[in-house]
Design an enzyme around this catalytic site. Structure first.
Site, short mmCIF file in Angstrom:
data_model
loop_
_atom_site.label_atom_id
_atom_site.label_comp_id
_atom_site.label_asym_id
_atom_site.label_seq_id
_atom_site.Cartn_x
_atom_site.Cartn_y
_atom_site.Cartn_z
N SER A 119 -23.30 11.92 57.51
CA SER A 119 -24.29 12.42 58.46
C SER A 119 -25.70 12.19 57.93
O SER A 119 -26.09 11.05 57.69
CB SER A 119 -24.01 13.91 58.74
OG SER A 119 -24.76 14.38 59.82
N HIS B 44 -17.91 15.01 65.12
CA HIS B 44 -18.88 14.84 64.04
C HIS B 44 -18.25 15.28 62.73
O HIS B 44 -18.04 16.47 62.49
CB HIS B 44 -20.15 15.65 64.32
CG HIS B 44 -21.27 15.33 63.37
ND1 HIS B 44 -22.05 14.20 63.49
CD2 HIS B 44 -21.73 15.98 62.28
CE1 HIS B 44 -22.94 14.17 62.53
NE2 HIS B 44 -22.77 15.25 61.77
N ASP C 280 -18.79 11.92 69.32
CA ASP C 280 -19.62 12.75 68.45
C ASP C 280 -20.68 13.43 69.31
O ASP C 280 -21.56 12.77 69.87
CB ASP C 280 -20.28 11.88 67.37
CG ASP C 280 -21.04 12.70 66.34
OD1 ASP C 280 -21.45 13.83 66.64
OD2 ASP C 280 -21.27 12.18 65.23
#
Length: 431
Positions: A212, A378, A347
């Site tokens: 991320s 995610h 996501d």
């Protein structure tokens, strides 16, 4: 009288039938909503890959089956990006292990103290080499998060040493030593950790991994300076957004409940900042003197926090400048080591429009492979049969599988075809 009795007998049986029909309609409606919300009709498929046809990529697709086989999430809920994301956010991982590491402290030039946890391999690497994974977690995360612990334990067992950065200010029991904490794209702490690993283990080669926000940081780090790519075998980025400037507008939209996720992340950021309020705002820092804590308390989005607090740690004059300077989209084209970019189509945090960045990059550069899964949410990517997910996720397996393939490629190829300088070396050999 007989006519009346006849009417009663002909009408009354129809009433239960009508109610039964309403019940069936209600059940059908509920089932339809469940199927739509859980996305049960969505098919399973291998990742959609964007890459150029090169010897390395052909070898990679043969030796890393996770990239070419179907990713199959748990049947009942795994096709919902929201549930995958929620389960990751709430539980992290299932049956999370507890790898044993040593915490290192690195003083920075501005008075900050970077920390990272070092985990030695639990066995020999399959190539016999000394390989270290340098890992950058997601926003506000650190080495004690369940998904990091699960991945580290898996990598250790495959013969990798792991170094995991603890984002500045993220660990609740570590005080800040300067009026600064982690930001979206600051690479200073990650660079300090990588430098320590290179000095301490002069024979080791590096696998760079970012999750991320960490994916943005590692790609920016590699692209900032060519020397940062020395001794790096490859890089893997999972679920990053590539451009904070382009993402900020999508974070204010309600489709896929993105605005709600924005609120939750902003609330978490507020808690981290306020837990270090004395270190950040109690001194005489010129950069933070005009920070308005009342605006922090009322902030409902990451953009408001970034504008009022985060950009000021590095002296950016505006939010736009902060997002421009901190996003890897302006640096990633300078990365020449093999690069695997992984995203999920469902996501809820990364808008589909942002995926044109990795897709275009992979179409233009030979060293880049972009893998887009249908499901995964995610940082979820849970696998399982029907209801209960497995401890290891598709994400864990694909990172280690890709790393193993790259290590094998480096070992078996002649010198002119190994490393990210193979093209220039081959050219010199032909000359």
């Amino acid at each position: 009288m007989n006519t009346h009795d006849s009417d009663v007998h002909t009408i009354s049986p129809e009433l239960p039938a009508m109610f039964d029909g309403m019940k069936l309609a209600a059940v059908a409606t509920v089932l339809y909503i469940i199927v739509r919300c859980l996305n049960l009709k969505s098919p399973t498929a291998p990742p959609d890959l964007t890459y150029q046809d090169t010897p390395l990529n052909r070898f990679l697709l043969k030796s890393c089956p996770q990239l070419t086989k179907e990713y199959i999430p748990p049947l009942l809920w795994g096709k919902s990006g929201h549930l995958q994301t929620a389960l990751y956010g709430k539980l992290g991982r299932v049956s999370s292990p507890h790898p044993s590491g040593i915490r290192k402290y690195l003083p920075m030039q501005d008075g900050a103290t970077a920390t990272f946890d070092l985990f030695e391999p639990l066995g020999d690497h399959r190539t016999g080499g000394d390989i270290t994974m340098v890992i950058c977690p997601g926003i506000g995360n650190h080495s004690e998060k369940h998904y990091i612990r699960t991945f580290v334990d898996y990598a250790q067992k495959d013969g990798y040493r792991c170094a995991v950065l603890n984002h500045l200010g993220a660990l609740p029991n570590i005080e800040l030593t300067s009026p600064r904490m982690f930001t979206y794209g600051c690479t200073w702490e990650f660079a300090a950790m990588v430098g320590y690993i290179k000095r301490t283990y002069p024979q080791t080669q590096l696998i760079v991994v970012g999750f991320s926000l960490g994916g943005n940081i590692v790609c920016k780090f590699l692209g900032e300076n060519r020397t940062n790519q020395e001794r790096v075998l490859c890089c893997v980025s999972v679920c990053q957004g590539y451009s904070a400037l382009r993402a900020q507008e999508t974070f204010l939209q309600w489709d896929q409940f993105r605005r709600f996720y924005n609120f939750l992340m902003a609330d978490n950021m507020k808690k981290i900042i306020l837990s270090h309020r004395h270190s950040l705002f109690g001194g005489s820092s010129v950069k933070m003197i005009d920070a308005d804590l009342s605006r922090l308390y009322t902030a409902t989005s990451l953009m408001q926090i970034d504008d009022n607090i985060m950009r000021k740690f590095h002296g950016h004059s505006s939010l736009k400048e902060y997002y421009e300077k901190e996003s890897c989209v302006h640096y990633i084209h300078n990365v020449n080591v093999p690069l695997l970019l992984v995203n999920s189509a469902d996501d809820p945090l990364v808008h589909d429009s942002l995926l044109t960045i990795p897709r275009t990059l992979a179409a233009k550069k030979q060293n880049v492979v972009f893998a887009l899964t249908l499901h995964g949410g995610h940082l979820g990517f849970f696998e399982g049969a029907v209801l209960f997910p497995q401890p290891l996720t598709w994400m864990d397996k694909v990172i280690v599988g890709y790393a193993n393939s790259m290590c094998q490629w480096e070992k078996q190829k002649p010198p002119c075809q190994s490393g990210h300088l193979r093209e220039s070396s081959c050219a010199e050999e032909k000359a």
